[in-house]
Design an enzyme around this catalytic site. Structure first.
Site, PDB file in Angstrom:
ATOM      1  N   TYR A 135       0.820  -1.218   0.000  1.00  0.00           N
ATOM      2  CA  TYR A 135       0.000   0.000   0.000  1.00  0.00           C
ATOM      3  C   TYR A 135       0.851   1.262   0.000  1.00  0.00           C
ATOM      4  O   TYR A 135       0.402   2.315  -0.437  1.00  0.00           O
ATOM      5  CB  TYR A 135      -0.939   0.034   1.215  1.00  0.00           C
ATOM      6  CG  TYR A 135      -2.105  -0.924   1.132  1.00  0.00           C
ATOM      7  CD1 TYR A 135      -2.193  -1.862   0.116  1.00  0.00           C
ATOM      8  CD2 TYR A 135      -3.123  -0.885   2.071  1.00  0.00           C
ATOM      9  CE1 TYR A 135      -3.243  -2.745   0.039  1.00  0.00           C
ATOM     10  CE2 TYR A 135      -4.191  -1.761   2.002  1.00  0.00           C
ATOM     11  CZ  TYR A 135      -4.248  -2.692   0.988  1.00  0.00           C
ATOM     12  OH  TYR A 135      -5.305  -3.566   0.919  1.00  0.00           O
ATOM     13  N   LYS A 190       2.604 -15.340   2.542  1.00  0.00           N
ATOM     14  CA  LYS A 190       2.569 -15.984   1.228  1.00  0.00           C
ATOM     15  C   LYS A 190       4.034 -16.278   0.892  1.00  0.00           C
ATOM     16  O   LYS A 190       4.559 -15.898  -0.154  1.00  0.00           O
ATOM     17  CB  LYS A 190       1.901 -15.026   0.223  1.00  0.00           C
ATOM     18  CG  LYS A 190       1.572 -15.635  -1.124  1.00  0.00           C
ATOM     19  CD  LYS A 190       0.425 -16.608  -1.092  1.00  0.00           C
ATOM     20  CE  LYS A 190       0.235 -17.241  -2.451  1.00  0.00           C
ATOM     21  NZ  LYS A 190      -0.724 -18.355  -2.454  1.00  0.00           N
ATOM     22  N   ASP A 222      -3.971 -17.875   1.427  1.00  0.00           N
ATOM     23  CA  ASP A 222      -5.100 -18.529   0.745  1.00  0.00           C
ATOM     24  C   ASP A 222      -5.729 -19.572   1.661  1.00  0.00           C
ATOM     25  O   ASP A 222      -6.967 -19.677   1.752  1.00  0.00           O
ATOM     26  CB  ASP A 222      -4.674 -19.141  -0.604  1.00  0.00           C
ATOM     27  CG  ASP A 222      -3.278 -19.745  -0.581  1.00  0.00           C
ATOM     28  OD1 ASP A 222      -2.561 -19.575   0.428  1.00  0.00           O
ATOM     29  OD2 ASP A 222      -2.908 -20.410  -1.563  1.00  0.00           O
ATOM     30  N   ASP A 246      -6.184  -6.435   5.492  1.00  0.00           N
ATOM     31  CA  ASP A 246      -7.333  -5.667   5.007  1.00  0.00           C
ATOM     32  C   ASP A 246      -8.436  -6.642   4.564  1.00  0.00           C
ATOM     33  O   ASP A 246      -9.607  -6.528   4.947  1.00  0.00           O
ATOM     34  CB  ASP A 246      -6.842  -4.822   3.817  1.00  0.00           C
ATOM     35  CG  ASP A 246      -7.838  -3.768   3.374  1.00  0.00           C
ATOM     36  OD1 ASP A 246      -8.913  -3.677   3.978  1.00  0.00           O
ATOM     37  OD2 ASP A 246      -7.533  -3.036   2.412  1.00  0.00           O
ATOM     38  N   ASP A 250     -12.022  -8.103   6.916  1.00  0.00           N
ATOM     39  CA  ASP A 250     -13.402  -7.936   6.434  1.00  0.00           C
ATOM     40  C   ASP A 250     -14.102  -9.292   6.345  1.00  0.00           C
ATOM     41  O   ASP A 250     -15.282  -9.414   6.681  1.00  0.00           O
ATOM     42  CB  ASP A 250     -13.418  -7.269   5.055  1.00  0.00           C
ATOM     43  CG  ASP A 250     -13.631  -5.769   5.160  1.00  0.00           C
ATOM     44  OD1 ASP A 250     -13.285  -5.205   6.223  1.00  0.00           O
ATOM     45  OD2 ASP A 250     -14.133  -5.163   4.200  1.00  0.00           O
TER      46      ASP A 250
END
Ligand code: NAD
Length: 358
Positions: A135, A190, A222, A246, A250
């Protein structure tokens, strides 16, 4: 103790009014000062995070934030959009650790999209690193592709990066938090594909040496996304980078049935924090008096616990919220057959009434 109250846009002012009422009902001594932020600040002074608002936030011991944003600002230049206010506050205050608890209240088990037995009693904490990762990594931009099968074609690129100190400090926050809970940390990465996350995994493993009483497991992102809907109760504390956090936070919030119930905290290394509901400004229901104020009220409870050293007051608020749910009171987002539908203000009043008994 000084609290900066930043209501923001959309339902922000409505839900904030209820949280402020609850704080006032506690009979604790703190000063509260309100300032505009987001679209409201842009309307008033041409910038989503005016100097005076930033100064107030910097001087305060804690910030209670409503929500910012509205579709009507989508055409503004990026640096003037309401959402820039929250990014600016994170950056200026060094708020690197984002706490997003996902708790499924007994009375709301039916509101989750998962089977009740999978979420009943769910109490997990996602800790998201907030200031690094893809980001903010430089360089980023658009250019003509320098190589590859489409060399010369227009391309966009971002840079994923984490420094050792950034990973070490968020890992410590996660291990410390786990010590006060179920003593297990799942570090999500990852590492099989990304160099940045192999490094993340190595550094988290090193920091773990200082916390032998906490169990550490590593999980690819994942798989973590899958496990969160398969067996969410197997988690205790999840720690991960900015982008994975992020998305996963959610996902986790929906396990609990309503985003209107979920608080969050973003802390810096001095314990100063910004507290806000996990949801946005909900322009679709703004001004109707039907928004759920409980996520903001529970954010105020987190603020009392983490930044204002008032754990007993935090527990009182949390107990009062459980009590109003047990009484069957529900705003529209969590209403179901057999419960009593109430508006934003009535819900706030009910929490205050319940506070007297806890
Ligand atoms: P949202 O969270 O605002 O709304 C999603 C859905 O959830 C809507 O149907 C809304 O009515 C409902 N909802 C949200 N909070 C609720 C509450 N307390 N009670 C009852 N229902 C509630 O997300 P969105 O619609 O994607 O975004 C709306 C605006 O909010 C956008 O401008 C977005 O950029 C902004 N946003 C701000 C923040 C923030 O301030 N930190 C976070 C996310 C989105």
């Amino acid at each position: 103790m000084k609290i900066a109250i930043l209501p923001g846009d959309g339902i922000g002012p409505e839900i904030m009014a209820e949280a402020v009422k609850v704080l006032q009902a506690l009979d604790l001594r703190f000063e509260m000062e309100t300032a505009p932020v987001g679209g409201a600040a842009y309307e008033a002074s041409g910038h989503p995070l005016p100097e005076a608002t930033l100064r107030l936030a910097q001087q305060a011991d804690a910030i209670l934030f409503g929500a910012v944003g509205d579709w009507k600002y989508d055409k503004l230049e990026r640096h003037l959009r309401p959402e820039q206010a929250i990014l600016g506050l994170r950056k200026h205050l060094g708020l690197f650790a984002n706490f997003r608890p996902a708790i499924c209240y007994e009375q709301l088990v039916g509101a989750s999209s998962l089977k009740p037995e999978l979420v009943a009693g769910l109490d997990i904490l996602i800790i998201r690193e907030l200031t690094g990762d893809i980001y903010f990594g430089q360089p980023r931009g658009r250019r003509s592709a320098p190589d590859g099968a489409f060399a010369g074609a227009e391309e966009a690129f971002d840079t994923m990066r984490y420094t050792r100190p950034e990973i070490e400090r968020i890992a410590r926050v996660a291990f410390e938090a786990a010590r006060k809970r179920g003593k297990k940390v799942t570090s999500v990465d990852k590492a099989n594909v990304l160099e940045t996350f192999q490094f993340w995994k190595d550094v988290v493993t090193e920091v773990h040496q200082d916390y032998p009483d906490v169990t550490l497991e590593h999980m690819y992102v994942d798989n973590a996304a899958m496990q969160l809907v398969k067996a969410p109760k197997n988690f205790d504390v999840l720690v991960t980078g900015n982008m994975f956090g992020d998305i996963l936070s959610d996902e986790a919030s929906m396990l609990t049935g309503s985003i209107g119930m979920l608080p969050s905290a973003s802390l810096n290394d001095k314990g100063q924090g910004l507290y806000e509901p996990s949801h946005g400004s909900a322009p679709d229901i703004a001004g109707k008096g039907i928004a759920n104020p409980l996520a903001t009220i529970l954010s105020a409870a987190m603020m009392l616990r983490f930044s204002l050293a008032q754990p007993a007051a935090a527990e009182r608020i949390e107990a009062a919220v459980k009590q109003v749910l047990a009484q069957g009171l529900r705003t529209a987002d969590i209403w179901s057959e057999g419960t009593t539908r109430v508006g934003t203000r009535e819900m706030g009043d009910a929490v205050i009434k319940a506070l007297q008994g806890v």
